[in-house]
Design an enzyme around this catalytic site. Structure first.
Site, PDB file in Angstrom:
ATOM      1  CG  HIS A 118      30.065  13.245   1.534  1.00 50.00           C
ATOM      2  ND1 HIS A 118      30.430  13.213   0.210  1.00 50.00           N
ATOM      3  CD2 HIS A 118      30.252  14.524   1.940  1.00 50.00           C
ATOM      4  CE1 HIS A 118      30.839  14.417  -0.165  1.00 50.00           C
ATOM      5  NE2 HIS A 118      30.733  15.237   0.871  1.00 50.00           N
ATOM      6  CD  GLN A 200      33.352  15.905   8.113  1.00 43.55           C
ATOM      7  OE1 GLN A 200      33.710  16.545   9.105  1.00 43.55           O
ATOM      8  NE2 GLN A 200      33.283  16.447   6.904  1.00 43.55           N
ATOM      9  CE  LYS A 223      35.922  16.702   3.941  1.00 39.05           C
ATOM     10  NZ  LYS A 223      35.066  17.866   3.730  1.00 39.05           N
ATOM     11  CB  CYS A 361      27.755  16.163  -0.324  1.00 36.98           C
ATOM     12  SG  CYS A 361      28.478  17.448  -1.333  1.00 36.98           S
TER      13      CYS A 361
HETATM   14  C1  LIG Z   1      31.987  12.116   5.368  1.00 31.62           C
HETATM   15  C2  LIG Z   1      32.614  12.646   4.109  1.00 31.62           C
HETATM   16  N1  LIG Z   1      32.968  11.794   3.151  1.00 31.62           N
HETATM   17  C3  LIG Z   1      33.543  12.211   2.017  1.00 31.62           C
HETATM   18  C4  LIG Z   1      33.784  13.534   1.777  1.00 31.62           C
HETATM   19  C5  LIG Z   1      34.451  13.957   0.527  1.00 31.62           C
HETATM   20  O1  LIG Z   1      35.705  14.512   0.817  1.00 31.62           O
HETATM   21  P1  LIG Z   1      36.636  15.148  -0.304  1.00 31.62           P
HETATM   22  O2  LIG Z   1      35.796  16.198  -0.984  1.00 31.62           O
HETATM   23  O3  LIG Z   1      37.772  15.730   0.452  1.00 31.62           O
HETATM   24  O4  LIG Z   1      37.033  14.058  -1.219  1.00 31.62           O
HETATM   25  C6  LIG Z   1      33.405  14.471   2.733  1.00 31.62           C
HETATM   26  C7  LIG Z   1      33.563  15.913   2.499  1.00 31.62           C
HETATM   27  O5  LIG Z   1      32.850  16.731   3.016  1.00 31.62           O
HETATM   28  C8  LIG Z   1      32.811  14.013   3.939  1.00 31.62           C
HETATM   29  O6  LIG Z   1      32.446  14.872   4.901  1.00 31.62           O
END
Ligand SMILES: Cc1ncc(COP(=O)(O)O)c(C=O)c1O
Length: 403
Positions: A118, A200, A223, A361
């Protein structure tokens, strides 16, 4: 066997109608819906418990502080860590930034990430490299979304300082064998720090950071059925004192003068300012909610949905699933030949089906597959097979309309 009816009754939003259809919510990878126990805990907090924490001597402040600190205990046992290893943050992104900005590693160090990360687990490291003459290296993946672990070993040099890796790909659902990878990395060089992005994985599977033996583990509350705006940074015992502060302020200190400030040790050192207290209270409730069902039962139920949905999707002509296997968390990314994901997503919404359509992302991953984006369906404990049937029917109708 879980009682889906009972579970669904606990999520008020599932009664909502979208475009005159029942809501089918398959965008859980972005954020999950919230059960009543979590919603009630936030309402109760503001109705009966609200005060600022760690500072007041009055009853309410002491009660709110107890609530916040007992949430730290609940969350820490949820991932099998120690209470003093848990820092509350605003989410996964915030947690990774705290680590990337706080590590005391030499300029010119090498940081290894993977092709499937991500953006939140790429950009803080990329910025560190830009500012410190460092080098960002990338573990390649195979077409089926699995990591090329052997390549990781060859990427490691005596300059490698960090391996930052996602536990589960938010786009593909692929589960990385992080225990095995951490063992391999530490066997090559014990000094290399390993950060695991659990955003995740925590919602879908049982997590044991001690057994995993990572140095940092990060995740987001929203999440995993908790409110938005709170997350966790687990730091292995002994490492917290080595992290430099990247933000400071009220709540982090022992004494302050204009000449010199003495900071506290432990998690509070990193929790500057008033935290998102009600979200942390809700996060503890979300852990209890998941425990009440049993995290392994959650994995099992979601896995059955994954297998069922993938089988149904495979039978539709023109559908291509990325990472088309079932060693995954409950996430499916696919495209429909000749159709833009946005168009498919917009049509699905007309039938009440909420799925995600974009690069999620993970633009470097999209570049690897040579695509702009995918359609992503991601499941949670309240989803049922009947909803997959609605989704598949809507998809078929949508494809007919578009072609
Ligand atoms: C694997 C992973 N890392 C990081 C993030 C970022 O999470 P947050 O927006 O809650 O900081 C996400 C969000 O979709 C994600 O799926």
């Amino acid at each position: 066997m879980i009682d889906s009816k009972h579970i669904r009754e606990q999520f008020p939003i599932l009664n909502k109608r979208i475009n005159n259809n029942s809501l089918v919510y398959f965008d859980n990878g972005a954020t999950t819906q919230k059960p009543k126990v979590v919603i009630d805990s936030v309402v109760k907090y503001y109705s009966e418990q609200n005060a600022n924490i760690h500072r007041g001597v009055h009853t309410l402040s002491r009660e709110a502080t107890e609530l916040f600190e007992s949430a730290r205990q609940t969350v820490s046992s949820f991932i099998n860590s120690k209470t003093e290893e848990i820092i509350f943050t605003s989410g996964t992104t915030d947690s990774i930034n705290i680590v990337a900005n706080g590590l005391d590693i030499p300029k010119g160090s090498e940081i290894i990430v993977s092709q499937m990360e991500h953006h939140s687990n790429i950009l803080p490291w990329q910025l560190w490299c830009e500012r410190n003459n460092g080098k960002l290296k990338v573990i390649p993946i195979n077409r089926d979304g699995t990591l090329q672990i052997k390549k990781l070993e060859s990427l490691i040099t005596h300059n490698t300082a960090v391996v930052a890796l996602t536990h589960v790909s938010n786009t593909l659902g692929v589960i990385n064998p992080v225990n095995e990878i951490i063992q391999k990395v530490k066997a090559i060089d014990q000094r290399i720090l390993v950060l695991i992005d659990g955003a995740q994985s925590v919602p879908h599977m049982s997590i044991d950071v001690k057994n995993m033996d990572c140095d940092f583990f990060v995740f987001s509350g929203h999440k995993m059925y908790a409110p938005t705006g709170c997350g966790v940074l687990y730091v292995k015992k002994g490492l917290m004192d080595q992290l430099k502060l990247s933000k400071t302020g009220g709540g982090t200190i022992k004494t302050v003068s204009f000449e010199r400030t003495e900071y506290v040790n432990g998690p509070l050192r990193f929790e500057a300012g008033t935290p998102n207290i009600e979200a942390v209270v809700g996060l503890a409730k979300a852990c209890e909610f998941m425990n009440s069902i049993g995290v392994n039962n959650i994995s099992e139920h979601e896995h059955s949905l994954l297998v069922y949905a993938q089988n149904e999707l495979r039978a539709i002509e023109g559908v291509e699933i990325y990472a088309d296997h079932s060693n995954k968390a409950a996430v499916i990314s696919f495209n429909v030949k000749g159709q833009h994901p946005f168009d498919v997503g917009t049509l699905l919404d007309k039938y009440g089906v909420a799925i995600r359509t974009d690069h999620h992302c993970t633009q470097p991953l999209m570049n690897y597959y040579g695509i702009q984006g995918t359609i992503r369906a991601s499941f949670a404990i309240y989803n049922v097979k009947e909803e997959i049937d609605i989704f598949i029917e809507a998809l078929k109708k949508g494809i007919k309309l578009l072609s």
